[in-house]
Write a protein that holds these residues in place. Structure first.
Motif: not given
Length: 459
Positions: A140-143, A179-183, A451-454
């Motif tokens: 998901l992060h890579d996507a 280094d993903g962000l957890l909300i 549609l935007i991505e990180r």
């Protein structure tokens, strides 16, 4: 040849504060911020806004669009139309209340397909961290998701279960690897299980069922795990001001922790919620006036990083207005179109400026999402995303006139300061007042959002 445009106002909110200026943009990007009386570039089309305030387009990183699967609750077309009518030019959609939830890369593809060609704002997506999907988080992060939401208590929908402490620690370990962000929806289930059970029409009873200690204990646990693992953690929709000292102390010790609050916590108080008025139900809840004062102080002190809507709508019947039972009603405030005037109404009363509001509602959320190189400020190189606001004009909220799909909101009948007159997305007019209508802007018909991505290489 690319056409240049100029928006000129005696009140332009820039990162350096409010000042008279002429803002030049072309091909969707701000190219210069000039003195107010500077001649426009040759051939440029110039619009003089007079005393209307030119703000950076708002960034709302906490929106439940509920599409696909529960689009009768909202939907991409209606949510993003409401957003631009309220001055929001970028939003990030939450991973739950849609079916399927955004918990795998395949589910993200379904979500993007539902949104494609239907969004009036630039629109990104959060992923979800739920029991059993640890192996899906990196994909998901890579996507391109902006981070991962989890609950520490039941979410309200069966397809998005909450994490216990062991599962939370495991998710944080996995996110720390890249280094993903957890909300985090931060309420502690033990405190809620030990509180009085909600039931009936009395708001005081519902409030007692979600005590501040639930937020305090959950945030304490998050801080402990984040300090051990180095994971980046963001606390969603902070309601209990009693947690503010915990956040401040953790930051002083180097914990990578940010926190948001919401317009309803800053503008509505428990004392004013009528019994049976389930349109005010949300979790965590709207608390007392003294708590609200402390949240405003935390904003002023910089402990709270941003203000975002937590727009969580439903169909009218799910609010159970017929019984007024807070225990059974859906919890969520519909406010996407109203966040800016709601916050500005209270901010001006408390002596804050529109530059403060832009910092909380545009620059802060853009920074959280890693979009601050392109969003969140009126400065050269940023996207030409603008909100034109008449800050002194008032309007009375009529739910039937909002773009929200369902005409129910806690702000119904309230008189708010600040009428959005126009919204621009990458230089394109996406919302404007109707001819002869002094009320807030309406979205234009053609969706212009992307549609935007990180950002690549960003966090």
């Amino acid at each position: 040849m690319v056409e240049q445009q100029v928006l000129r106002s005696r009140r332009v909110v820039t990162p350096e504060g409010e000042r008279p200026a002429s803002v030049v943009f072309a091909a969707g990007t701000i190219t210069a911020v000039l003195p107010h009386d500077a001649p426009p570039p040759p051939g440029a089309r110039c619009t003089d806004l007079g005393d209307d305030v030119l703000l950076p387009g708002l960034v709302d990183t906490h929106v439940h669009v509920n599409d696909p699967g529960r689009a009768e609750w909202e939907g991409f077309a209606s949510a993003t139309a409401a957003a631009v009518a309220g001055g929001v030019t970028t939003l990030v959609d939450m991973p739950l209340n849609s079916v399927p939830p955004t918990t795998t890369a395949a589910h993200l593809d379904v979500k993007r397909a539902a949104a494609l060609g239907r969004v009036h704002t630039d629109t990104g997506f959060w992923g979800g961290a739920v029991p059993g999907n640890g192996a899906d988080l990196k994909a998901l992060h890579d996507a391109g998701v902006f981070g991962f939401k989890c609950f520490l208590v039941p979410s309200g929908v069966d397809e998005f279960p909450h994490l216990d402490r062991e599962q939370l620690a495991s998710a944080m370990d996995e996110l720390a690897r890249f280094d993903g962000l957890l909300i985090v929806h931060a309420e502690d289930p033990r405190q809620i299980d030990g509180a009085p059970r909600p039931g009936g029409r009395r708001y005081a009873d519902f409030l007692a069922s979600r005590p501040p200690a639930a937020e305090d204990d959950a945030i304490t646990g998050l801080i402990e795990l984040a300090a051990e693992r180095g994971t980046r953690v963001h606390v969603l929709h902070l309601s209990a001001a009693s947690a503010v000292p915990l956040v401040a102390a953790a930051r002083r010790e180097g914990v990578r922790l940010t926190v948001e609050t919401c317009p309803h916590f800053l503008t509505l108080t428990a004392e004013e919620v009528p019994d049976g008025a389930t349109e005010f139900k949300c979790c965590p809840p709207i608390r007392e006036a003294a708590n609200q004062d402390a949240l405003w102080q935390a904003l002023a002190d910089g402990v709270i990083d941003c203000v975002v809507s937590d727009h969580s709508p439903s169909t009218v019947d799910l609010k159970h207005r017929d019984t007024g039972d807070f225990a059974t009603a859906w919890g969520g405030i519909s406010s996407l179109q109203l966040g800016l005037p709601a916050v500005w109404t209270e901010a001006r009363r408390r002596g804050h400026t529109l530059a403060d509001v832009a910092g909380w509602m545009s620059a802060g959320p853009a920074r959280l999402a890693g979009l601050d190189a392109v969003k969140g400020a009126i400065a050269p190189g940023r996207d030409a995303d603008f909100t034109v606001l008449d800050p002194e004009r008032t309007f009375t909220v009529d739910p039937a006139r909002l773009h929200h799909r369902n005409p129910i909101t806690a702000y119904a009948g309230r008189t708010l300061h600040g009428v959005v007159r126009a919204t621009y997305l990458r230089g394109t007019l996406v919302a404007a007042q109707a001819a002869g209508d002094p009320g807030p802007a309406r979205a234009v018909d053609a969706p212009a959002g992307r549609l935007i991505e990180r950002p690549t290489g960003g966090s």
